[in-house]
Motif scaffolding. Structure first.
Motif, PDB file in Angstrom:
ATOM      1  N   THR A   1      -4.076   6.248  -1.053  1.00 29.95           N
ATOM      2  CA  THR A   1      -3.066   6.590  -0.043  1.00 29.95           C
ATOM      3  C   THR A   1      -2.785   8.079   0.045  1.00 29.95           C
ATOM      4  O   THR A   1      -2.277   8.556   1.057  1.00 29.95           O
ATOM      5  N   LEU A   2      -3.127   8.819  -1.005  1.00 27.75           N
ATOM      6  CA  LEU A   2      -2.771  10.226  -1.101  1.00 27.75           C
ATOM      7  C   LEU A   2      -3.987  11.007  -1.559  1.00 27.75           C
ATOM      8  O   LEU A   2      -4.742  10.553  -2.432  1.00 27.75           O
ATOM      9  N   GLY A   3      -4.201  12.174  -0.966  1.00 21.62           N
ATOM     10  CA  GLY A   3      -5.380  12.932  -1.347  1.00 21.62           C
ATOM     11  C   GLY A   3      -5.232  14.421  -1.151  1.00 21.62           C
ATOM     12  O   GLY A   3      -4.281  14.911  -0.516  1.00 21.62           O
ATOM     13  N   TYR A   4      -6.195  15.144  -1.695  1.00 23.80           N
ATOM     14  CA  TYR A   4      -6.243  16.596  -1.596  1.00 23.80           C
ATOM     15  C   TYR A   4      -7.645  17.020  -1.167  1.00 23.80           C
ATOM     16  O   TYR A   4      -8.646  16.456  -1.625  1.00 23.80           O
TER      17      TYR A   4
ATOM     18  N   LEU B   1      -5.084  21.379   1.274  1.00 21.28           N
ATOM     19  CA  LEU B   1      -4.228  20.421   1.973  1.00 21.28           C
ATOM     20  C   LEU B   1      -3.884  19.249   1.071  1.00 21.28           C
ATOM     21  O   LEU B   1      -4.732  18.757   0.320  1.00 21.28           O
ATOM     22  N   ARG B   2      -2.651  18.816   1.180  1.00 17.78           N
ATOM     23  CA  ARG B   2      -2.216  17.543   0.596  1.00 17.78           C
ATOM     24  C   ARG B   2      -2.000  16.585   1.765  1.00 17.78           C
ATOM     25  O   ARG B   2      -1.218  16.864   2.670  1.00 17.78           O
TER      26      ARG B   2
ATOM     27  N   LYS C   1      -8.515   7.193   3.609  1.00 19.32           N
ATOM     28  CA  LYS C   1      -9.567   6.178   3.568  1.00 19.32           C
ATOM     29  C   LYS C   1     -10.933   6.797   3.836  1.00 19.32           C
ATOM     30  O   LYS C   1     -11.945   6.367   3.267  1.00 19.32           O
ATOM     31  N   SER C   2     -10.993   7.808   4.697  1.00 19.24           N
ATOM     32  CA  SER C   2     -12.267   8.500   4.937  1.00 19.24           C
ATOM     33  C   SER C   2     -12.701   9.291   3.712  1.00 19.24           C
ATOM     34  O   SER C   2     -13.876   9.274   3.329  1.00 19.24           O
ATOM     35  N   LEU C   3     -11.758   9.980   3.087  1.00 20.96           N
ATOM     36  CA  LEU C   3     -12.090  10.699   1.845  1.00 20.96           C
ATOM     37  C   LEU C   3     -12.569   9.705   0.785  1.00 20.96           C
ATOM     38  O   LEU C   3     -13.524   9.972   0.043  1.00 20.96           O
ATOM     39  N   GLN C   4     -11.900   8.564   0.719  1.00 22.12           N
ATOM     40  CA  GLN C   4     -12.278   7.538  -0.249  1.00 22.12           C
ATOM     41  C   GLN C   4     -13.704   7.050  -0.028  1.00 22.12           C
ATOM     42  O   GLN C   4     -14.476   6.885  -0.980  1.00 22.12           O
TER      43      GLN C   4
END
Length: 484
Positions: free
Chosen positions: A235-238, A262-263, A270-273
């Motif tokens: 749900t959260l990413g950098y 960026l945070r 979901k794309s980063l995942q």
């Protein structure tokens, strides 16, 4: 004959070198690669006997790429991509959003949806983090709150002070039962075997990206994982320019280090995942089981629209470069670019000069000194050309500027890992967040203008009068631009 060879060993080796070099040159030409890259390799074979062959062996051959991507079967993993297909917007929906807020940027959305099947996501909260100290302060707090999993992927992961602080948190969370997975680039990172074993003993799964024999001698070896990604609980990413190294935290031994990260909280994660999981399958040589916590359902976290663009040598198209190219060509009023290395290909260079000459205000900020002698002079070799097209260039004097950002018309922003150079566009694995939001874009314009206060504005008249020795260095380094 044998006596001649023995008495003229160097001359004999030189003849053998050029026989091999000529055959190699024909092979390079027949590959029909980028003409600039082709000329650079052929020049190295001619001008640098023996060394030129080594350069081509380490940097130019495609057999490593072919071998690597025969193994990269994970791109057939439909389970990872199913959710993205559901989020793809149809043409009618895109037209609706174009009228609402996308304007000319709808072409970027369509490009990535058609080429990479990457959706435009809504309901995101985006925070801009200036420099490593702000990034790590925020990151460490978020890592402490992880409830299910932590995924990290870094080009530089060092076991120095800041690296050990990160490792301490990861080990603690792993011992609490949180799944922790780490990918680090084998060439870029300086991670001790002791710390790797420590993480493994705590239950952390950790793998290097494409190990090589002599990483310290091959810092620019092709196909490196240049990404900087963190995903927490899906749900959260950098994402951004800040690696895990003391060099990125001010004050540092190398002087002031200016960077942007960026945070992001929301559906864009979901794309980063998906990109992390695809790389994880590759480096671990296993196919991870896709579970619901990787792609959880979530309420809207904010009002920002974000699209994730990733690129690498495994793709048929340079997605990030094409997105940047499309954004530049769509610009009506302004373009603000901050990059540590401005070594553009012809497409980007032409689009920037053309934008300026049709009335778009184009501003480019690069470091005055930088962290690479060759990259500095290669960058400077483009300055006269762009100044003559009306583009304003600023040399950042406070320290090293490593931020990789672009703002177009105060409405569209890209922040990520990709430099404005050949290596990022065509060779390394990169990832950028494309943000379609006026507020975020205006924040970055204000940050750009604040950075300008620490810059020397480059004058066309003064630049023309620079020393001949400087021009010579620039021309020489520009020849090797595709290799830098």
């Amino acid at each position: 004959m044998l006596d001649f060879v023995q008495n003229n060993i160097f001359f004999t080796l030189l003849i053998i070198n050029y026989v091999i070099a000529i055959g190699t040159a024909f092979f390079i030409i027949l590959n029909n690669r980028n003409p600039v890259t082709t000329v650079s390799y052929i020049l190295s074979l001619i001008v640098l006997p023996f060394v030129g062959l080594l350069i081509y062996f380490f940097f130019g051959q495609e057999y490593r790429k072919d071998k690597m991507f025969k193994r990269r079967k994970v791109f057939n993993n439909e389970k990872v991509k199913q959710w993205e297909k559901k989020l793809l917007l149809g043409e009618q929906e895109l037209d609706k959003y174009e009228d609402k807020f996308l304007d000319n940027q709808v072409n970027i959305v369509k490009l990535l949806q058609h080429n990479q099947k990457k959706p435009l996501t809504f309901g995101n909260d985006v925070k801009i983090l200036i420099n490593g100290e702000k990034k790590f302060e925020s990151l460490f707090k978020d890592l402490e709150k992880a409830k299910d999993h932590i995924h990290l992927e870094y080009y530089i992961l060092n076991s120095d002070n800041i690296g050990l602080q990160l490792i301490d948190i990861l080990c603690k969370k792993a011992q609490e039962g949180i799944y922790v997975r780490v990918i680090y680039d084998y060439v870029g990172s300086d991670l001790s075997g002791k710390q790797v074993k420590r993480m493994q003993s705590c239950g952390i799964e950790i793998f290097p990206f494409m190990p090589v024999w002599f990483p310290n001698l091959t810092r620019k070896l092709n196909y490196r994982d240049h990404r900087k990604i963190v995903i927490i609980d899906g749900t959260l990413g950098y994402v951004g320019g800040v690696n895990v190294s003391d060099d990125y935290v001010n004050p540092c031994e190398k002087g002031y280090w200016r960077d942007t990260h960026l945070r992001i909280e929301g559906n864009a994660i979901k794309s980063l995942q998906s990109h992390f999981l695809l790389n994880w399958n590759f480096v671990s040589k296993q196919e991870i089981k896709i579970i619901d916590p990787f792609f959880p359902q979530m309420d809207n976290c904010g009002e920002v629209a974000v699209q994730i663009a990733a690129s690498g040598p495994d793709s048929s198209w340079p997605h990030i470069m094409e997105a940047i190219f499309t954004a530049i060509n769509s610009a009506k009023e302004s373009i603000y670019i901050t990059t540590p290395y401005f070594i553009p290909n012809e497409q980007i260079l032409t689009s920037l000069k053309t934008a300026s000459r049709r009335g778009v205000k184009v501003r480019i900020l690069v470091p005055k000194e930088g962290d690479s002698w060759a990259a500095k002079y290669a960058t400077n070799s483009y300055v006269l050309d762009i100044l003559e097209s009306g583009i304003q260039v600023y040399h950042y004097c406070k320290g090293m500027v490593h931020a990789k950002t672009m703002v177009v018309d105060g409405e569209f922003t890209t922040v990520g890992t990709s430099n404005m150079d050949y290596r990022s566009f065509e060779i390394n694995f990169e990832v950028n967040a494309l943000v379609y939001n006026k507020e975020i874009s205006q924040q970055l314009i204000r940050i750009f203008k604040n950075d300008v206060e620490h810059c020397d504005k480059v004058s066309l008249e003064q630049w023309k009068e620079r020393d001949f020795s400087e021009k010579l260095k620039e021309s020489f380094c520009r020849l090797w631009a595709p290799l830098l």
